[in-house]
Enzyme design. Structure first.
Site, PDB file in Angstrom:
ATOM      1  N   SER A 131     -12.450  -3.600   2.147  1.00 62.91           N
ATOM      2  CA  SER A 131     -12.525  -2.954   3.458  1.00 62.91           C
ATOM      3  C   SER A 131     -13.979  -2.730   3.839  1.00 62.91           C
ATOM      4  O   SER A 131     -14.802  -2.354   2.995  1.00 62.91           O
ATOM      5  CB  SER A 131     -11.808  -1.604   3.429  1.00 62.91           C
ATOM      6  OG  SER A 131     -10.432  -1.750   3.169  1.00 62.91           O
ATOM      7  N   LYS A 153      -6.085   5.591   8.701  1.00 63.82           N
ATOM      8  CA  LYS A 153      -7.439   5.946   8.255  1.00 63.82           C
ATOM      9  C   LYS A 153      -7.836   7.265   8.920  1.00 63.82           C
ATOM     10  O   LYS A 153      -8.804   7.348   9.687  1.00 63.82           O
ATOM     11  CB  LYS A 153      -8.429   4.830   8.623  1.00 63.82           C
ATOM     12  CG  LYS A 153      -8.155   3.508   7.935  1.00 63.82           C
ATOM     13  CD  LYS A 153      -8.416   3.578   6.444  1.00 63.82           C
ATOM     14  CE  LYS A 153      -8.221   2.239   5.771  1.00 63.82           C
ATOM     15  NZ  LYS A 153      -8.446   2.298   4.311  1.00 63.82           N
ATOM     16  N   ARG A 213       0.849  -1.194   0.000  1.00 62.24           N
ATOM     17  CA  ARG A 213       0.000   0.000   0.000  1.00 62.24           C
ATOM     18  C   ARG A 213       0.880   1.238   0.000  1.00 62.24           C
ATOM     19  O   ARG A 213       1.653   1.464   0.937  1.00 62.24           O
ATOM     20  CB  ARG A 213      -0.915   0.004   1.221  1.00 62.24           C
ATOM     21  CG  ARG A 213      -1.934   1.145   1.251  1.00 62.24           C
ATOM     22  CD  ARG A 213      -2.823   0.997   2.488  1.00 62.24           C
ATOM     23  NE  ARG A 213      -3.911   1.955   2.493  1.00 62.24           N
ATOM     24  CZ  ARG A 213      -3.828   3.186   3.012  1.00 62.24           C
ATOM     25  NH1 ARG A 213      -2.697   3.593   3.565  1.00 62.24           N
ATOM     26  NH2 ARG A 213      -4.875   3.997   3.000  1.00 62.24           N
TER      27      ARG A 213
END
Length: 372
Positions: free
Chosen positions: A269, A298, A200
């Site tokens: 997710s 997040k 990521r």
């Protein structure tokens, strides 16, 4: 069966100590027939040997009767064409290819590399049999064309099955973040027993991401781990990743599946029960459940809390990973809430000793009774 007449004109045979000798058309046809027979014999052997190597893993490694039976059936179908007439043309001492090799053939780094190499071997042999078989028997070309497609399907199904089996066995999931020591950190975690890695990086240039993804995929497969790309289906295809992980704003799973094929993994997710049910309906292979705790990964998203973990434990029938702020200090709280798998970012990417942290996290997760 007799071979189709290949030539209808005189030619020269230069094989007799440099003396040029006229070869009559009938004699040359017989010579060409023997050449074709040798090609067919060699490739029938090659296809059967490659399938047997795949079959042994299906039988003893996977203990899977369906895949084992499919390999055996294909071998028997090939054997039907391996007649005494073709075997009689074999000339191993006179085969110029027996001493040829390539460095890539000298080593294999994983079971996957063994399987892929032998699937390629079988498919190449079947393509040869399809083309040269037409000179021997029109039905032979048709038969091997169909068998070649069957082998393609078997390869996809088998590799997909292995990926999903490893997904189900995976307890700890590392989601990477940008770091100068990215490769060494991931390798240290793999040494600790990690079996699932997601690459990521939202900010790097595509060239950098492509290069890092290639290296990470090689590293993961060297250690027998799954390698997944965050968001980018094009990047996953470019580096032959095992799958992708999609956020709520990314493309539908159905479209991702069409692009990636059925044998790769697609994760999603989720932050609440509604998103979970949607992911299950869409056909996700696994889901992320969180963020359990607030996390800078997040930013701006409120924590879903342990209540959502408990809900997933009761309502999710596919693999799911609790994610978001989980570390060595709170993992047992997450486990007590019902989690059997967790995904982490900072607790490994920022660890001074990623191998030891991986081993500790796995030791806590492995205390849980395995799923049936």
């Amino acid at each position: 069966m007799t071979i189709t007449r290949i030539v209808d004109f005189p030619s020269f045979d230069e094989s007799r100590n440099g003396v040029v000798v006229m070869v009559e058309p009938h004699s040359q046809t017989e010579q060409m027939q023997q050449v074709v027979y040798r090609i067919l014999d060699a490739n029938l052997d090659r296809a059967r040997e490659g399938l047997r190597i795949v079959e042994e893993w299906c039988r003893f490694g996977l203990n899977n009767a369906q895949f084992t039976g499919e390999c055996k059936r294909l071998r028997q179908d090939i054997a039907h064409w391996h007649t005494a007439e073709l075997r009689a043309a074999r000339d191993t001492p006179g085969d110029a290819g027996t001493d040829l090799t390539h460095p890539h053939e000298e080593k294999r780094t994983s079971i996957k590399s063994v399987l892929q190499a032998n699937f390629c071997r079988v498919q190449e042999a079947m393509r040869v049999l399809e083309e040269y078989g037409k000179l021997h028997d029109p039905n032979m070309g048709k038969a091997f064309k169909q068998m070649r497609y069957q082998v393609y399907t078997l390869e996809s199904n088998l590799l997909g099955y292995q990926r999903h089996q490893l997904l189900w066995r995976s307890r700890l999931y590392l989601v990477t973040s940008p770091a100068e020591n990215l490769l060494s950190t991931v390798e240290a975690a793999l040494k600790g027993g990690l079996t699932l890695v997601q690459y990521r990086d939202k900010t790097a240039d595509d060239g950098v991401r492509l290069e890092q993804a290639k290296k990470l995929r090689q590293l993961c497969h060297l250690y027998g781990a799954l390698f997944v790309i965050n968001d980018r289906i094009d990047l996953a295809l470019a580096v032959d990743a095992d799958g992708v992980h999609l956020g709520q704003q990314d493309m539908p799973i159905e479209i991702a599946r069409q692009l990636l094929g059925s044998h790769r993994i697609v994760g999603r997710s989720t932050t609440n029960a509604e998103e979970m049910q949607a992911a299950l309906t869409e056909g996700a292979d696994y889901i992320g459940v969180g963020p359990v705790y607030e996390t800078p990964t997040k930013e701006g998203k409120p924590a879903a809390g342990l209540q959502y973990v408990s809900y997933a434990a009761k309502n999710c029938a596919i693999p799911w990973f609790a994610i978001g702020g989980i570390d060595a200090n709170n993992i047992n709280d997450v486990i007590d809430a019902g989690a059997q798998r967790v995904a982490v970012v900072r607790s490994l990417m920022q660890a001074e000793q990623p191998t030891l942290v991986t081993q500790y996290l796995l030791s806590q997760l492995n205390r849980i009774k395995p799923e049936s």
